[in-house]
Design a protein around this motif. Structure first.
Motif, mmCIF file in Angstrom:
data_model
loop_
_atom_site.group_PDB
_atom_site.id
_atom_site.type_symbol
_atom_site.label_atom_id
_atom_site.label_comp_id
_atom_site.label_asym_id
_atom_site.label_seq_id
_atom_site.Cartn_x
_atom_site.Cartn_y
_atom_site.Cartn_z
ATOM 1 N N THR A 152 -24.970 -17.245 -62.022
ATOM 2 C CA THR A 152 -26.396 -17.279 -61.422
ATOM 3 C C THR A 152 -26.784 -15.655 -61.462
ATOM 4 O OG1 THR A 152 -25.804 -18.852 -59.816
ATOM 5 C CG2 THR A 152 -27.485 -17.578 -59.125
ATOM 6 N N ILE A 285 -33.917 -22.953 -57.519
ATOM 7 C CA ILE A 285 -33.601 -21.778 -58.028
ATOM 8 C C ILE A 285 -34.754 -21.681 -58.836
ATOM 9 C CG2 ILE A 285 -32.472 -20.368 -59.536
ATOM 10 C CD1 ILE A 285 -31.047 -20.202 -56.897
ATOM 11 N N CYS A 368 -35.778 -14.869 -51.125
ATOM 12 C CA CYS A 368 -35.232 -15.113 -52.375
ATOM 13 C C CYS A 368 -33.495 -15.166 -52.312
ATOM 14 C CB CYS A 368 -35.488 -14.158 -53.392
ATOM 15 S SG CYS A 368 -37.292 -14.233 -54.014
ATOM 16 N N ALA A 372 -31.169 -18.111 -52.754
ATOM 17 C CA ALA A 372 -29.854 -18.044 -53.686
ATOM 18 C C ALA A 372 -28.592 -18.319 -53.034
ATOM 19 C CB ALA A 372 -29.876 -16.522 -54.302
ATOM 20 N N ALA A 375 -28.188 -21.760 -52.655
ATOM 21 C CA ALA A 375 -28.133 -22.551 -54.002
ATOM 22 C C ALA A 375 -26.596 -22.431 -54.420
ATOM 23 C CB ALA A 375 -29.103 -22.182 -54.664
#
Length: 512
Positions: A152, A285, A368, A372, A375
């Motif tokens: 990521t 994402i 964000c 994130a 996720a």
């Protein structure tokens, strides 16, 4: 109650050192998805590509990567994951050198295509080798958590590295950074990495290779084009053709004597839900990134490098997300609860994004970061679940399916949420605005100096579109939380009953 199941061997310093070596190719492969973000203008000035060539310079890597993941995962199960990894590293390094010194657009496109082939060998091989090296469930969970975080973070780092290198060097330097890491992998890989393969793989099904690519590539292409071009008939046809080939591919796997992807994989408890849930996490994402990158540059008027540096901030908490999720599971929290919580956290990130105005830098960055973190919590746990459910001899096929699902999910996120955002934007842009302003925010800003107030109206319309897409994203991820709670609740955590035992007959190993 005691059982006769053998206790998995715990990994030592050698295996953890090998994990560090494996993180190098994973980081670079994920970085290469975004490493051209800031290099494209310099490449355009130097090589003078046509518009079509410029698109292929940017997209060919991801297309080839997505199209060959299943093929390379299955090939690794047959010839050995270490061997495939080292072949891929050599190809990746050679292609990086060719790309750095490309003297024409065609040469650069060809080099990027070979980089995609190399990337397709590296990604499933790294995850499959984790399955081989870390047979202890707790250690494997930690290793896969690190794998998820590095993958990521690599996408975010790629764009920033691109901006810094192009600022101080020439555009080819964005490819040369791959060479030291690949050389180190080729040097240390044979010493630290174990070899593993399916001892009875059967014949390689060559017909499945073009079928898999014909199933993946048209769908990915159509979904990637829809956000910017709309639901054009040719993109709908492309997706339809891909789905038809997907049906043929599935039929082939169910009827072939030696299929590329064994249907037995989906009989492992938790594997099929993991593929679906991983797809949805990638949906979130990539769907959010489609808006937030434009928001930072076009709404807040940041330069490309400034936007990339600001975008790094949400990546900071990612490093703690996967280890914390793994710790919770090892402390007795059921995996279903952790994955459900991860989806709800990610959904709350979308909820925060729906509150953004045209001047909300910190709110957007916070959204964000929350998204994130959620996720990565999901990805780390379902990756571990999927690899634990897959037999060791099919680890490459299992990892390639998970990664192919993520490619589909990311493209679907951009297509669906991008379409919602675009529809809201076009509805709210003033009817009197020039035609270019009705297409995209960039088009509006390009002609804004000729129309008073257009820039402000376009930024507000884009932000409204982002809000609408964020609401839709929150709904999808909340639904995924419910799905996770229902499908994972009966899968044991500590007992790992979904696993195939790591018995010697299932693994052909050498070189360790």
């Amino acid at each position: 109650m005691t059982t006769n199941r053998p206790v998995p061997a715990r990994a030592g310093r050698r295996e953890w050192g090998a994990l560090c070596v494996l993180m190098l190719p994973l980081l670079l492969v994920s970085m290469d998805v975004s490493v051209l973000y800031f290099a494209v203008p310099a490449i355009g000035a130097d090589l003078e590509p046509t518009g079509t060539q410029q698109l292929w310079i940017f997209d060919i890597y991801a297309f080839v990567l997505a199209g060959l993941l299943m093929t390379m995962g299955s090939l690794g199960d047959r010839i050995g994951h270490r061997r495939l990894l080292l072949i891929g590293a050599a190809a990746f390094g050679t292609a990086s050198l060719a790309a750095a010194y490309a003297d024409s657009a065609g040469t650069l496109i060809a080099a990027r295509a070979v980089l995609g082939i190399g990337g397709a060998t590296l990604m499933p091989s790294t995850l499959a080798m984790l399955r081989t090296m870390f047979t202890d469930p707790g250690q494997r969970a930690k290793a896969i958590g690190l794998w998820s975080g590095v993958m990521t973070a690599g996408v975010a780092l790629g764009s920033v590295l691109s901006g810094v290198l192009v600022e101080y060097f020439w555009w080819g330097s964005v490819f040369l950074v791959n060479l030291p890491a690949m050389a180190l992998l080729l040097l240390l890989g044979p010493l630290l990495l174990p070899e593993s393969r399916n001892p009875e793989p059967g014949r390689f099904d060559l017909l499945s290779v073009p079928l898999s690519m014909a199933a993946v590539l048209p769908v990915i292409y159509g979904l990637k084009e829809i956000p910017s071009e709309g639901w054009n008939v040719r993109y709908v046809v492309s997706i339809t053709v891909g789905l038809l080939f997907a049906a043929l591919f599935i039929h082939r796997q169910r009827t072939a004597a030696s299929p590329m992807i064994s249907p037995a994989l989906f009989r492992g408890r938790g594997f099929a839900p993991s593929v679906a849930l991983n797809l949805v996490s990638a949906f979130g994402i990539m769907g959010s990134a489609y808006f937030t990158t434009q928001y930072l540059q076009s709404v807040l008027d940041k330069s490309a490098l400034e936007a990339a540096l600001w975008a790094l901030l949400p990546s900071v908490p990612i490093g703690a997300a996967a280890p914390l999720a793994t710790l919770l599971v090892q402390k007795g929290v059921h995996r279903a609860h952790v994955v459900t919580g991860g989806f709800l956290i990610a959904a709350s990130g979308f909820a925060l994004l729906s509150l953004a105005s045209t001047d909300a830098l910190w709110l957007v960055l916070t959204a964000c970061a929350v998204l994130a973190v959620g996720a990565v919590v999901v990805m780390s746990q379902i990756m571990d679940l999927a690899m634990g459910a897959a037999p060791v001899e099919r680890a490459g096929s299992a990892s390639s399916l998970m990664e192919t699902g993520a490619e589909f999910g990311g493209a679907l996120g951009m297509a669906l949420l991008g379409s919602i955002g675009t529809a809201v934007y076009r509805h709210e842009i003033p009817d009197s605005a020039p035609a270019a302003a009705h297409e995209t925010l960039g088009g509006a800003l390009a002609v804004a100096d000729r129309v008073p107030g257009l820039a402000t109206a376009a930024r507000e319309a884009f932000t409204s579109g982002m809000q609408g897409a964020a609401v839709a994203g929150a709904v999808v991820l909340t639904g995924a939380a419910v799905l996770a709670a229902l499908t994972l609740r009966r899968i044991e955590v500590r007992g790992q009953t979904c696993e195939t035992p790591d018995e010697p007959r299932n693994l052909s190993a050498s070189g360790v």
